[in-house]
Design a protein around this motif. Structure first.
Motif, PDB file in Angstrom:
ATOM      1  N   PHE A 168     -26.392 -20.749-101.588  1.00 20.09           N
ATOM      2  CA  PHE A 168     -26.005 -21.878-100.750  1.00 20.09           C
ATOM      3  C   PHE A 168     -26.536 -23.204-101.297  1.00 20.09           C
ATOM      4  O   PHE A 168     -25.807 -24.187-101.381  1.00 20.09           O
ATOM      5  CB  PHE A 168     -26.497 -21.644 -99.319  1.00 20.09           C
ATOM      6  N   ARG A 169     -27.790 -23.249-101.684  1.00 24.46           N
ATOM      7  CA  ARG A 169     -28.388 -24.501-102.172  1.00 24.46           C
ATOM      8  C   ARG A 169     -27.830 -24.907-103.529  1.00 24.46           C
ATOM      9  O   ARG A 169     -27.681 -26.092-103.805  1.00 24.46           O
ATOM     10  CB  ARG A 169     -29.891 -24.369-102.235  1.00 24.46           C
ATOM     11  N   VAL A 170     -27.505 -23.938-104.358  1.00 25.11           N
ATOM     12  CA  VAL A 170     -26.962 -24.257-105.689  1.00 25.11           C
ATOM     13  C   VAL A 170     -25.549 -24.818-105.564  1.00 25.11           C
ATOM     14  O   VAL A 170     -25.177 -25.761-106.269  1.00 25.11           O
ATOM     15  CB  VAL A 170     -26.966 -22.989-106.585  1.00 25.11           C
ATOM     16  N   LEU A 171     -24.749 -24.279-104.667  1.00 23.72           N
ATOM     17  CA  LEU A 171     -23.365 -24.706-104.507  1.00 23.72           C
ATOM     18  C   LEU A 171     -23.249 -26.073-103.847  1.00 23.72           C
ATOM     19  O   LEU A 171     -22.275 -26.790-104.078  1.00 23.72           O
ATOM     20  CB  LEU A 171     -22.575 -23.667-103.708  1.00 23.72           C
ATOM     21  N   GLY A 172     -24.181 -26.397-103.011  1.00 26.37           N
ATOM     22  CA  GLY A 172     -24.192 -27.722-102.390  1.00 26.37           C
ATOM     23  C   GLY A 172     -23.055 -27.927-101.402  1.00 26.37           C
ATOM     24  O   GLY A 172     -22.546 -27.000-100.778  1.00 26.37           O
ATOM     25  N   MET A 173     -22.646 -29.196-101.294  1.00 27.75           N
ATOM     26  CA  MET A 173     -21.625 -29.577-100.322  1.00 27.75           C
ATOM     27  C   MET A 173     -20.259 -28.979-100.674  1.00 27.75           C
ATOM     28  O   MET A 173     -19.495 -28.612 -99.784  1.00 27.75           O
ATOM     29  CB  MET A 173     -21.532 -31.097-100.241  1.00 27.75           C
ATOM     30  N   PHE A 174     -19.956 -28.868-101.967  1.00 27.63           N
ATOM     31  CA  PHE A 174     -18.686 -28.286-102.382  1.00 27.63           C
ATOM     32  C   PHE A 174     -18.559 -26.840-101.891  1.00 27.63           C
ATOM     33  O   PHE A 174     -17.532 -26.441-101.343  1.00 27.63           O
ATOM     34  CB  PHE A 174     -18.535 -28.336-103.906  1.00 27.63           C
ATOM     35  N   GLY A 175     -19.611 -26.045-102.057  1.00 26.08           N
ATOM     36  CA  GLY A 175     -19.608 -24.667-101.591  1.00 26.08           C
ATOM     37  C   GLY A 175     -19.501 -24.576-100.083  1.00 26.08           C
ATOM     38  O   GLY A 175     -18.843 -23.685 -99.548  1.00 26.08           O
ATOM     39  N   PHE A 176     -20.150 -25.511 -99.384  1.00 27.64           N
ATOM     40  CA  PHE A 176     -20.081 -25.515 -97.930  1.00 27.64           C
ATOM     41  C   PHE A 176     -18.661 -25.788 -97.451  1.00 27.64           C
ATOM     42  O   PHE A 176     -18.151 -25.112 -96.555  1.00 27.64           O
ATOM     43  CB  PHE A 176     -21.053 -26.570 -97.375  1.00 27.64           C
ATOM     44  N   ILE A 177     -17.996 -26.764 -98.061  1.00 28.79           N
ATOM     45  CA  ILE A 177     -16.620 -27.101 -97.685  1.00 28.79           C
ATOM     46  C   ILE A 177     -15.679 -25.944 -98.012  1.00 28.79           C
ATOM     47  O   ILE A 177     -14.784 -25.612 -97.217  1.00 28.79           O
ATOM     48  CB  ILE A 177     -16.171 -28.411 -98.360  1.00 28.79           C
ATOM     49  N   GLU A 178     -15.876 -25.307 -99.150  1.00 24.95           N
ATOM     50  CA  GLU A 178     -15.048 -24.151 -99.514  1.00 24.95           C
ATOM     51  C   GLU A 178     -15.207 -23.020 -98.500  1.00 24.95           C
ATOM     52  O   GLU A 178     -14.228 -22.378 -98.113  1.00 24.95           O
ATOM     53  CB  GLU A 178     -15.417 -23.642-100.910  1.00 24.95           C
ATOM     54  N   MET A 179     -16.436 -22.763 -98.053  1.00 27.27           N
ATOM     55  CA  MET A 179     -16.650 -21.699 -97.077  1.00 27.27           C
ATOM     56  C   MET A 179     -16.065 -22.080 -95.719  1.00 27.27           C
ATOM     57  O   MET A 179     -15.523 -21.217 -95.018  1.00 27.27           O
ATOM     58  CB  MET A 179     -18.139 -21.375 -96.944  1.00 27.27           C
ATOM     59  N   ILE A 180     -16.133 -23.347 -95.355  1.00 27.32           N
ATOM     60  CA  ILE A 180     -15.513 -23.786 -94.100  1.00 27.32           C
ATOM     61  C   ILE A 180     -14.004 -23.538 -94.160  1.00 27.32           C
ATOM     62  O   ILE A 180     -13.398 -23.043 -93.200  1.00 27.32           O
ATOM     63  CB  ILE A 180     -15.817 -25.278 -93.827  1.00 27.32           C
ATOM     64  N   LEU A 181     -13.376 -23.857 -95.290  1.00 32.40           N
ATOM     65  CA  LEU A 181     -11.940 -23.604 -95.452  1.00 32.40           C
ATOM     66  C   LEU A 181     -11.629 -22.106 -95.397  1.00 32.40           C
ATOM     67  O   LEU A 181     -10.638 -21.683 -94.798  1.00 32.40           O
ATOM     68  CB  LEU A 181     -11.436 -24.207 -96.765  1.00 32.40           C
ATOM     69  N   PHE A 182     -12.479 -21.302 -96.018  1.00 36.75           N
ATOM     70  CA  PHE A 182     -12.289 -19.850 -96.013  1.00 36.75           C
ATOM     71  C   PHE A 182     -12.346 -19.299 -94.593  1.00 36.75           C
ATOM     72  O   PHE A 182     -11.480 -18.524 -94.168  1.00 36.75           O
ATOM     73  CB  PHE A 182     -13.356 -19.201 -96.908  1.00 36.75           C
ATOM     74  N   VAL A 183     -13.360 -19.710 -93.845  1.00 37.20           N
ATOM     75  CA  VAL A 183     -13.512 -19.250 -92.469  1.00 37.20           C
ATOM     76  C   VAL A 183     -12.373 -19.781 -91.602  1.00 37.20           C
ATOM     77  O   VAL A 183     -11.880 -19.083 -90.710  1.00 37.20           O
ATOM     78  CB  VAL A 183     -14.895 -19.648 -91.913  1.00 37.20           C
ATOM     79  N   LEU A 184     -11.922 -20.988 -91.865  1.00 35.92           N
ATOM     80  CA  LEU A 184     -10.806 -21.558 -91.103  1.00 35.92           C
ATOM     81  C   LEU A 184      -9.529 -20.744 -91.318  1.00 35.92           C
ATOM     82  O   LEU A 184      -8.820 -20.426 -90.354  1.00 35.92           O
ATOM     83  CB  LEU A 184     -10.584 -23.020 -91.496  1.00 35.92           C
ATOM     84  N   ILE A 185      -9.253 -20.381 -92.561  1.00 34.90           N
ATOM     85  CA  ILE A 185      -8.058 -19.572 -92.855  1.00 34.90           C
ATOM     86  C   ILE A 185      -8.161 -18.204 -92.182  1.00 34.90           C
ATOM     87  O   ILE A 185      -7.192 -17.714 -91.591  1.00 34.90           O
ATOM     88  CB  ILE A 185      -7.855 -19.440 -94.381  1.00 34.90           C
ATOM     89  N   LEU A 186      -9.344 -17.586 -92.228  1.00 32.18           N
ATOM     90  CA  LEU A 186      -9.517 -16.298 -91.557  1.00 32.18           C
ATOM     91  C   LEU A 186      -9.409 -16.441 -90.047  1.00 32.18           C
ATOM     92  O   LEU A 186      -8.880 -15.556 -89.367  1.00 32.18           O
ATOM     93  CB  LEU A 186     -10.869 -15.693 -91.929  1.00 32.18           C
ATOM     94  N   SER A 187      -9.883 -17.556 -89.498  1.00 30.13           N
ATOM     95  CA  SER A 187      -9.771 -17.787 -88.049  1.00 30.13           C
ATOM     96  C   SER A 187      -8.320 -17.945 -87.632  1.00 30.13           C
ATOM     97  O   SER A 187      -7.926 -17.469 -86.558  1.00 30.13           O
ATOM     98  CB  SER A 187     -10.563 -19.022 -87.651  1.00 30.13           C
ATOM     99  N   ILE A 188      -7.535 -18.599 -88.467  1.00 28.07           N
ATOM    100  CA  ILE A 188      -6.104 -18.733 -88.171  1.00 28.07           C
ATOM    101  C   ILE A 188      -5.444 -17.357 -88.155  1.00 28.07           C
ATOM    102  O   ILE A 188      -4.648 -17.035 -87.272  1.00 28.07           O
ATOM    103  CB  ILE A 188      -5.425 -19.687 -89.180  1.00 28.07           C
ATOM    104  N   GLY A 189      -5.787 -16.508 -89.127  1.00 26.96           N
ATOM    105  CA  GLY A 189      -5.253 -15.147 -89.153  1.00 26.96           C
ATOM    106  C   GLY A 189      -5.702 -14.331 -87.954  1.00 26.96           C
ATOM    107  O   GLY A 189      -4.922 -13.571 -87.376  1.00 26.96           O
TER     108      GLY A 189
END
Length: 132
Positions: free
Chosen positions: A95-116
């Motif tokens: 998490f710390r290595v990926l920074g804000m980019f990784g956080f935004i990517e995971m938010i998008l991933f969870v959002l897509i799964l939530s839509i499904g």
């Protein structure tokens, strides 16, 4: 000049290519030969014996499928949403290595799964109906 002089048999992968083609042809030939021989040698007069019950039990009859498709659908949905944990674990470790980019990517991933998940819920895939 010989008639085959234009062909280059000295290529380093020619032998491997030849063995691949030769192996495929031999495999296909043996498969066809075994199928042909087994069909010629099979006894067709014992077909009724093959369909009879071994040892004991009721007569075999065709019955309609009484297993609900909800079991299958529920299992597929479980696997789908269970696999998301597999993708979240490496993200959580780094998490710390990926920074804000990784956080935004995971938010998008969870959002897509939530839509499904919302779609499956809305279609009634998670409602358990009686098998009766």
């Amino acid at each position: 000049m010989t008639p085959l002089s234009h062909m280059d048999f000295a290529h380093p992968y020619f032998g491997a290519f030849f063995l691949l083609i030769f192996g495929a042809v031999v495999f296909y030939g043996i498969t066809i030969l075994a199928r042909t021989v087994s069909r010629k040698m099979a006894r067709l007069d014992t077909e009724k014996l093959k369909l009879t019950i071994y040892e004991c039990g009721p007569e075999v009859t065709k019955q309609p499928n009484k297993i609900s498709a909800h079991f299958y659908l529920f299992a597929v949905l479980f696997i789908l949403f269970d696999v998301e944990i597999i993708f979240m674990f490496p993200w959580a470790v780094n998490f710390r290595v990926l920074g804000m980019f990784g956080f935004i990517e995971m938010i998008l991933f969870v959002l897509i799964l939530s839509i499904g998940f919302a779609y499956a819920w809305r279609k009634g895939a998670l409602e358990w109906h009686s098998i009766r």
